[in-house]
Scaffold this motif. Structure first.
Motif, mmCIF file in Angstrom:
data_model
loop_
_atom_site.group_PDB
_atom_site.id
_atom_site.type_symbol
_atom_site.label_atom_id
_atom_site.label_comp_id
_atom_site.label_asym_id
_atom_site.label_seq_id
_atom_site.Cartn_x
_atom_site.Cartn_y
_atom_site.Cartn_z
ATOM 1 N N CYS A 104 125.554 33.403 7.165
ATOM 2 C CA CYS A 104 124.430 33.786 6.303
ATOM 3 C C CYS A 104 124.011 35.237 6.534
ATOM 4 O O CYS A 104 123.567 35.909 5.621
ATOM 5 C CB CYS A 104 123.259 32.845 6.545
ATOM 6 N N GLY A 105 124.145 35.706 7.778
ATOM 7 C CA GLY A 105 123.700 37.057 8.095
ATOM 8 C C GLY A 105 122.363 37.090 8.803
ATOM 9 O O GLY A 105 121.875 38.170 9.172
ATOM 10 N N CYS A 106 121.760 35.916 9.009
ATOM 11 C CA CYS A 106 120.482 35.860 9.716
ATOM 12 C C CYS A 106 120.741 35.726 11.218
ATOM 13 O O CYS A 106 121.891 35.774 11.679
ATOM 14 C CB CYS A 106 119.645 34.684 9.204
ATOM 15 N N GLN A 111 114.539 33.603 11.206
ATOM 16 C CA GLN A 111 114.087 34.860 10.630
ATOM 17 C C GLN A 111 112.733 35.205 11.236
ATOM 18 O O GLN A 111 111.962 34.303 11.611
ATOM 19 C CB GLN A 111 113.969 34.746 9.109
ATOM 20 N N PRO A 112 112.400 36.501 11.386
ATOM 21 C CA PRO A 112 111.101 36.872 11.958
ATOM 22 C C PRO A 112 109.953 36.273 11.147
ATOM 23 O O PRO A 112 110.000 36.255 9.922
ATOM 24 C CB PRO A 112 111.107 38.406 11.890
ATOM 25 N N CYS A 113 108.960 35.779 11.846
ATOM 26 C CA CYS A 113 107.811 35.164 11.171
ATOM 27 C C CYS A 113 107.028 36.235 10.417
ATOM 28 O O CYS A 113 106.623 37.249 11.004
ATOM 29 C CB CYS A 113 106.909 34.471 12.191
ATOM 30 N N GLU A 211 112.445 29.104 10.462
ATOM 31 C CA GLU A 211 113.750 28.730 9.920
ATOM 32 C C GLU A 211 114.077 29.581 8.701
ATOM 33 O O GLU A 211 113.262 29.777 7.825
ATOM 34 C CB GLU A 211 113.736 27.255 9.540
ATOM 35 N N HIS A 212 115.307 30.080 8.667
ATOM 36 C CA HIS A 212 115.733 30.918 7.546
ATOM 37 C C HIS A 212 115.946 30.037 6.325
ATOM 38 O O HIS A 212 116.796 29.141 6.332
ATOM 39 C CB HIS A 212 117.023 31.652 7.907
ATOM 40 N N THR A 213 115.186 30.275 5.275
ATOM 41 C CA THR A 213 115.208 29.405 4.102
ATOM 42 C C THR A 213 116.548 29.396 3.359
ATOM 43 O O THR A 213 117.039 28.324 3.008
ATOM 44 C CB THR A 213 114.080 29.797 3.134
ATOM 45 N N PRO A 214 117.186 30.547 3.102
ATOM 46 C CA PRO A 214 118.433 30.504 2.314
ATOM 47 C C PRO A 214 119.541 29.653 2.922
ATOM 48 O O PRO A 214 120.394 29.137 2.204
ATOM 49 C CB PRO A 214 118.843 31.977 2.237
ATOM 50 N N CYS A 215 119.551 29.494 4.255
ATOM 51 C CA CYS A 215 120.617 28.699 4.883
ATOM 52 C C CYS A 215 120.089 27.413 5.508
ATOM 53 O O CYS A 215 120.839 26.703 6.193
ATOM 54 C CB CYS A 215 121.350 29.521 5.933
ATOM 55 N N ASP A 216 118.804 27.094 5.303
ATOM 56 C CA ASP A 216 118.190 25.904 5.887
ATOM 57 C C ASP A 216 118.328 25.876 7.406
ATOM 58 O O ASP A 216 118.448 24.808 8.023
ATOM 59 C CB ASP A 216 118.801 24.622 5.299
ATOM 60 N N THR A 218 120.825 26.791 9.220
ATOM 61 C CA THR A 218 122.177 26.530 9.710
ATOM 62 C C THR A 218 122.932 27.801 10.073
ATOM 63 O O THR A 218 123.905 27.756 10.820
ATOM 64 C CB THR A 218 122.990 25.761 8.659
ATOM 65 N N GLY A 219 122.520 28.925 9.510
ATOM 66 C CA GLY A 219 123.237 30.169 9.732
ATOM 67 C C GLY A 219 124.465 30.323 8.858
ATOM 68 O O GLY A 219 125.206 31.298 8.991
ATOM 69 N N LEU A 220 124.689 29.352 7.942
ATOM 70 C CA LEU A 220 125.859 29.374 7.076
ATOM 71 C C LEU A 220 125.451 29.139 5.622
ATOM 72 O O LEU A 220 124.438 28.490 5.360
ATOM 73 C CB LEU A 220 126.858 28.295 7.497
#
Length: 237
Positions: A104-106, A111-113, A211-216, A218-220
């Motif tokens: 994902c790139g995160c 991700q920072p709050c 939690e990074h929303t675009p990847c839920d 998962t980092g992927l």
């Protein structure tokens, strides 16, 4: 197609059915009226299909095995006509070989709050509460200092007799002289920050990231080329 019956033929057929053959003309004289109604209603409904191609992205390792695939020229890929041409329908399918899972790139799904700007805490908007601001003395004997004030006058001493509803001061240990809320401290601890001036961020709970929303988380992410086939009626004719 056989020729249609004349009105006289129709009346004669009715007369025979009612048991009076040859009395068809008599029915005219009794006021018979014949109205011809169509028995067949025909309409044509055209069904139009449009196809659009676009890149698709889903969080994590998305399973596309349930979607049909195509390869080669999109125009040559057959789609079964709808069973009901009057109802709209959407069919999705995937370009064969286009599905891939990439990072994902995160930061490992985090991700920072944005609420606390990755600090994990926020400034408290309540702060310490002082009963003295409400006109209540922390302690009528020491004023929260722990020792008897030397500038006390004799006139004040009468007012400072032990009073009901007051507690023992935690600083000078004088009984029934301290504010029952602060016990002589002069302030109460803030219920949100415990007098630190800061409270935990309610979004990240002090972890500084969410939690990074675009990847839920998962980092992927899964990527592929998708096609939508939209079928809709164009109206009766």
């Amino acid at each position: 197609m056989a020729d249609s019956l004349s009105e006289d033929d129709i009346l004669e057929a009715i007369a025979r059915h009612t048991g009076g053959p040859g009395q068809g003309p008599q029915l005219w004289r009794t006021g018979a009226d014949i109205a011809q109604l169509p028995m067949l209603d025909l309409r044509i409904v055209r069904c139009v299909e449009t196809r659009t191609t676009r890149p698709e992205i889903r969080p994590g390792t998305y399973d596309t095995s349930g979607l049909p695939t195509y390869e080669g020229d999109l125009r040559d890929h057959p789609v079964e006509p709808p069973k009901d041409p009057t109802a709209s329908r959407t069919v999705e399918f995937v370009l064969r070989g286009s599905v891939r899972t990439v990072p994902c790139g995160c930061d490992e799904g985090r991700q920072p709050c944005s609420r606390c700007r990755a600090k994990g805490k926020l400034r408290c908007d309540i702060g310490p509460m002082c009963p003295a601001r409400k006109g209540v003395a922390p302690c009528t004997w020491c004023d929260g200092a722990g020792e008897r004030r030397k500038d006390r006058t004799t006139a004040e001493s009468a007012r400072e007799k032990p009073a009901a509803g007051r507690a023992t001061c935690v600083k000078c240990r004088k009984p029934r002289t301290a504010c029952s809320e602060c016990q002589g401290w002069g302030t109460k601890k803030c219920p949100q920050c415990d007098d630190t001036g800061f409270r935990l961020c309610p979004v990240c709970s002090g972890e500084r990231s969410t939690e990074h929303t675009p990847c839920d988380g998962t980092g992927l992410v899964a990527l592929w080329t998708g096609v939508r086939s939209d079928t809709h009626p164009s109206g009766p004719r």
